[in-house]
Design a protein around this motif. Structure first.
Motif, PDB file in Angstrom:
ATOM      1  N   GLU A   1     151.530  86.758   2.734  1.00 50.20           N
ATOM      2  CA  GLU A   1     152.171  87.184   3.979  1.00 50.20           C
ATOM      3  C   GLU A   1     152.830  88.567   3.870  1.00 50.20           C
ATOM      4  O   GLU A   1     153.239  89.131   4.890  1.00 50.20           O
ATOM      5  CB  GLU A   1     153.235  86.159   4.393  1.00 50.20           C
ATOM      6  N   LEU A   2     152.922  89.109   2.667  1.00 42.27           N
ATOM      7  CA  LEU A   2     153.626  90.380   2.495  1.00 42.27           C
ATOM      8  C   LEU A   2     152.759  91.541   2.972  1.00 42.27           C
ATOM      9  O   LEU A   2     151.565  91.610   2.645  1.00 42.27           O
ATOM     10  CB  LEU A   2     154.033  90.556   1.023  1.00 42.27           C
ATOM     11  N   PRO A   3     153.323  92.483   3.715  1.00 41.82           N
ATOM     12  CA  PRO A   3     152.506  93.451   4.457  1.00 41.82           C
ATOM     13  C   PRO A   3     151.840  94.540   3.627  1.00 41.82           C
ATOM     14  O   PRO A   3     150.806  95.054   4.032  1.00 41.82           O
ATOM     15  CB  PRO A   3     153.510  94.071   5.445  1.00 41.82           C
ATOM     16  N   ARG A   4     152.390  94.929   2.498  1.00 41.67           N
ATOM     17  CA  ARG A   4     151.825  96.052   1.751  1.00 41.67           C
ATOM     18  C   ARG A   4     151.072  95.594   0.515  1.00 41.67           C
ATOM     19  O   ARG A   4     150.747  96.399  -0.355  1.00 41.67           O
ATOM     20  CB  ARG A   4     152.931  97.050   1.367  1.00 41.67           C
ATOM     21  N   LEU A   5     150.792  94.292   0.448  1.00 41.80           N
ATOM     22  CA  LEU A   5     150.020  93.738  -0.651  1.00 41.80           C
ATOM     23  C   LEU A   5     148.756  93.089  -0.115  1.00 41.80           C
ATOM     24  O   LEU A   5     148.714  92.607   1.011  1.00 41.80           O
ATOM     25  CB  LEU A   5     150.829  92.671  -1.417  1.00 41.80           C
ATOM     26  N   ARG A   6     147.724  93.057  -0.963  1.00 45.88           N
ATOM     27  CA  ARG A   6     146.521  92.295  -0.659  1.00 45.88           C
ATOM     28  C   ARG A   6     146.299  91.310  -1.804  1.00 45.88           C
ATOM     29  O   ARG A   6     145.945  91.709  -2.918  1.00 45.88           O
ATOM     30  CB  ARG A   6     145.301  93.204  -0.508  1.00 45.88           C
ATOM     31  N   LEU A   7     146.563  90.051  -1.541  1.00 45.54           N
ATOM     32  CA  LEU A   7     146.376  89.035  -2.565  1.00 45.54           C
ATOM     33  C   LEU A   7     144.884  88.828  -2.799  1.00 45.54           C
ATOM     34  O   LEU A   7     144.148  88.422  -1.900  1.00 45.54           O
ATOM     35  CB  LEU A   7     147.031  87.722  -2.138  1.00 45.54           C
ATOM     36  N   ARG A   8     144.440  89.099  -4.038  1.00 42.24           N
ATOM     37  CA  ARG A   8     143.015  89.023  -4.363  1.00 42.24           C
ATOM     38  C   ARG A   8     142.636  87.747  -5.102  1.00 42.24           C
ATOM     39  O   ARG A   8     141.506  87.291  -5.001  1.00 42.24           O
ATOM     40  CB  ARG A   8     142.612  90.238  -5.204  1.00 42.24           C
ATOM     41  N   GLY A   9     143.567  87.195  -5.904  1.00 46.88           N
ATOM     42  CA  GLY A   9     143.197  85.997  -6.652  1.00 46.88           C
ATOM     43  C   GLY A   9     144.192  85.659  -7.727  1.00 46.88           C
ATOM     44  O   GLY A   9     145.385  85.936  -7.607  1.00 46.88           O
TER      45      GLY A   9
ATOM     46  N   GLU B   1     139.953  77.502  -6.142  1.00 46.97           N
ATOM     47  CA  GLU B   1     139.155  76.831  -5.117  1.00 46.97           C
ATOM     48  C   GLU B   1     140.050  76.051  -4.155  1.00 46.97           C
ATOM     49  O   GLU B   1     139.807  76.031  -2.937  1.00 46.97           O
ATOM     50  CB  GLU B   1     138.132  75.897  -5.780  1.00 46.97           C
ATOM     51  N   HIS B   2     141.093  75.441  -4.695  1.00 51.05           N
ATOM     52  CA  HIS B   2     142.054  74.724  -3.836  1.00 51.05           C
ATOM     53  C   HIS B   2     142.757  75.693  -2.893  1.00 51.05           C
ATOM     54  O   HIS B   2     142.925  75.391  -1.694  1.00 51.05           O
ATOM     55  CB  HIS B   2     143.075  73.997  -4.710  1.00 51.05           C
ATOM     56  N   LEU B   3     143.149  76.859  -3.402  1.00 54.99           N
ATOM     57  CA  LEU B   3     143.829  77.836  -2.556  1.00 54.99           C
ATOM     58  C   LEU B   3     142.894  78.359  -1.467  1.00 54.99           C
ATOM     59  O   LEU B   3     143.314  78.551  -0.323  1.00 54.99           O
ATOM     60  CB  LEU B   3     144.352  78.991  -3.410  1.00 54.99           C
TER      61      LEU B   3
ATOM     62  N   LEU C   1     143.322  80.656   2.135  1.00 62.36           N
ATOM     63  CA  LEU C   1     143.548  81.982   1.558  1.00 62.36           C
ATOM     64  C   LEU C   1     142.212  82.641   1.219  1.00 62.36           C
ATOM     65  O   LEU C   1     141.320  82.010   0.647  1.00 62.36           O
ATOM     66  CB  LEU C   1     144.417  81.875   0.298  1.00 62.36           C
ATOM     67  N   ALA C   2     142.099  83.926   1.557  1.00 60.53           N
ATOM     68  CA  ALA C   2     140.859  84.669   1.304  1.00 60.53           C
ATOM     69  C   ALA C   2     140.954  85.340  -0.068  1.00 60.53           C
ATOM     70  O   ALA C   2     141.379  86.486  -0.190  1.00 60.53           O
ATOM     71  CB  ALA C   2     140.627  85.708   2.397  1.00 60.53           C
ATOM     72  N   LEU C   3     140.564  84.609  -1.099  1.00 60.99           N
ATOM     73  CA  LEU C   3     140.650  85.108  -2.471  1.00 60.99           C
ATOM     74  C   LEU C   3     139.253  85.375  -3.012  1.00 60.99           C
ATOM     75  O   LEU C   3     138.328  84.584  -2.777  1.00 60.99           O
ATOM     76  CB  LEU C   3     141.366  84.092  -3.364  1.00 60.99           C
ATOM     77  N   ASP C   4     139.112  86.470  -3.764  1.00 64.19           N
ATOM     78  CA  ASP C   4     137.792  86.816  -4.287  1.00 64.19           C
ATOM     79  C   ASP C   4     137.804  87.199  -5.763  1.00 64.19           C
ATOM     80  O   ASP C   4     136.779  87.620  -6.292  1.00 64.19           O
ATOM     81  CB  ASP C   4     137.179  87.963  -3.470  1.00 64.19           C
ATOM     82  N   THR C   5     138.950  87.054  -6.444  1.00 65.13           N
ATOM     83  CA  THR C   5     139.061  87.551  -7.813  1.00 65.13           C
ATOM     84  C   THR C   5     139.620  86.490  -8.742  1.00 65.13           C
ATOM     85  O   THR C   5     140.663  85.892  -8.472  1.00 65.13           O
ATOM     86  CB  THR C   5     139.977  88.797  -7.863  1.00 65.13           C
TER      87      THR C   5
END
Length: 237
Positions: A150-158, A184-186, A191-195
Motif C-alpha cells: 500500500e505504500l506509494p513510493r514502493l513497488r513490492l516485487r516479491g 503463491e499464498h500471497l 498481491l501482484a508479485l513476480d520475484t
C-alpha cells in the motif's frame, strides 16, 4: 579464468538448471554480488554483459555508484537495513531486497525521490527460523506484505530469503519450497508479485527447481571476496 569467462560458466549453469527442472529459458535472472569487489571488477562484468549488481555495505556501494555513474549498472541493496541507512538506499538504489519490518518500508517510501520510479522491494523472510538471521518470520509475512504493497513510493516485487546451509539437493529444496509456497499464498490473496530472490552459488540448482526468478551469485563470478569492503571502510551492520 577471467570475470567474463566465469560469468559464462554461471550462465551455462543457470541454463542447464532451467532445462533440468522444466523452467523457461532465461526465466532466472542473475544478480552479481559485488560486495568488497573493486570498481575494476564491476566494469569487467559490465563489459561482459552483466548489468545488475548486489551490494551489502552502504558506503562502499555509494562510492562505487559514483565511480560508475557513466554506466547502465542497476543497483540492488541486499545488506542489513537499519533506519539510519534508509535515506541513502531510497535515493540511490533500484532495488532493496531486505525489507523486514513496516518501519523500514515506510521510511523508504517517504524518502524515495519523486523524480525516480518507485523503489522495487522484496520482503526478507527468515524461512529457516534462525535466531541469527534477519527477516520476518513466515507467519508474519502476509500482514507485512499487504502493508508494504500500500505504500506509494514502493513497488513490492516479491520475497527474498537466505536459508540455513544444507547438504544435498533435497535438503536445499525444502526451505526454498516453503518460500515459494508462501509467495503463491500471497499471490492468491491478490498481491501482484513476480520475484523470488533466492539461491546462491551453493544452492543455485535447488533455487531454480523451486521457482527462483533471481539468484545472487558472487564468488563464482568475481573469485574470493576481500575481507573488507573495497573502499577500505567497515560499515556498521
Amino acid at each position: 579464468m577471467d570475470i567474463a569467462q566465469r560469468l559464462q560458466v554461471v550462465h551455462e549453469r543457470l541454463r542447464a538448471a532451467e532445462h533440468r527442472f522444466g523452467r523457461d529459458p532465461g526465466s532466472v535472472k542473475l544478480l552479481a554480488v559485488s560486495k568488497t569487489q573493486p570498481v575494476s571488477a564491476i566494469r569487467a562484468a559490465l563489459a561482459a554483459g552483466q548489468h545488475a549488481f548486489g551490494e551489502n555495505y552502504l558506503q562502499e556501494a555509494l562510492d562505487k555508484q559514483q565511480a560508475l555513474a557513466d554506466t547502465p549498472a542497476e543497483w540492488h541493496f541486499i545488506g542489513a537495513l537499519q533506519s539510519n541507512k534508509t535515506r541513502d538506499v531510497a535515493g540511490h538504489f533500484d532495488w532493496c531486497h531486505t525489507v523486514d519490518r513496516l518501519k523500514i518500508a515506510r521510511r523508504l517510501s517517504q524518502q524515495r525521490p519523486e523524480e525516480r520510479p518507485p523503489l522495487n522491494v522484496c520482503i526478507q523472510v527468515n524461512i529457516s527460523g534462525e535466531a541469527s538471521k534477519a527477516g520476518v518470520l513466515p507467519a508474519g509475512a502476509a500482514e507485512l506484505a499487504a502493508q508494504v504493497a500500500e505504500l506509494p513510493r514502493l513497488r513490492l516485487r516479491g520475497l527474498m530469503a537466505l536459508p540455513a546451509p544444507a547438504e544435498g539437493l533435497a535438503a536445499q529444496r525444502r526451505p526454498l519450497a516453503a518460500l515459494r509456497e508462501l509467495q503463491e499464498h500471497l499471490v492468491s490473496s491478490g498481491l501482484a508479485l513476480d520475484t523470488l530472490s533466492m539461491g546462491m552459488s551453493g544452492d543455485l540448482e535447488a533455487a531454480v527447481a523451486e521457482g527462483a526468478t533471481l539468484v545472487r551469485i558472487g564468488t563464482a563470478i568475481f573469485g574470493p571476496r576481500q575481507t573488507t569492503p573495497a573502499n577500505g571502510k567497515e560499515n556498521k551492520r
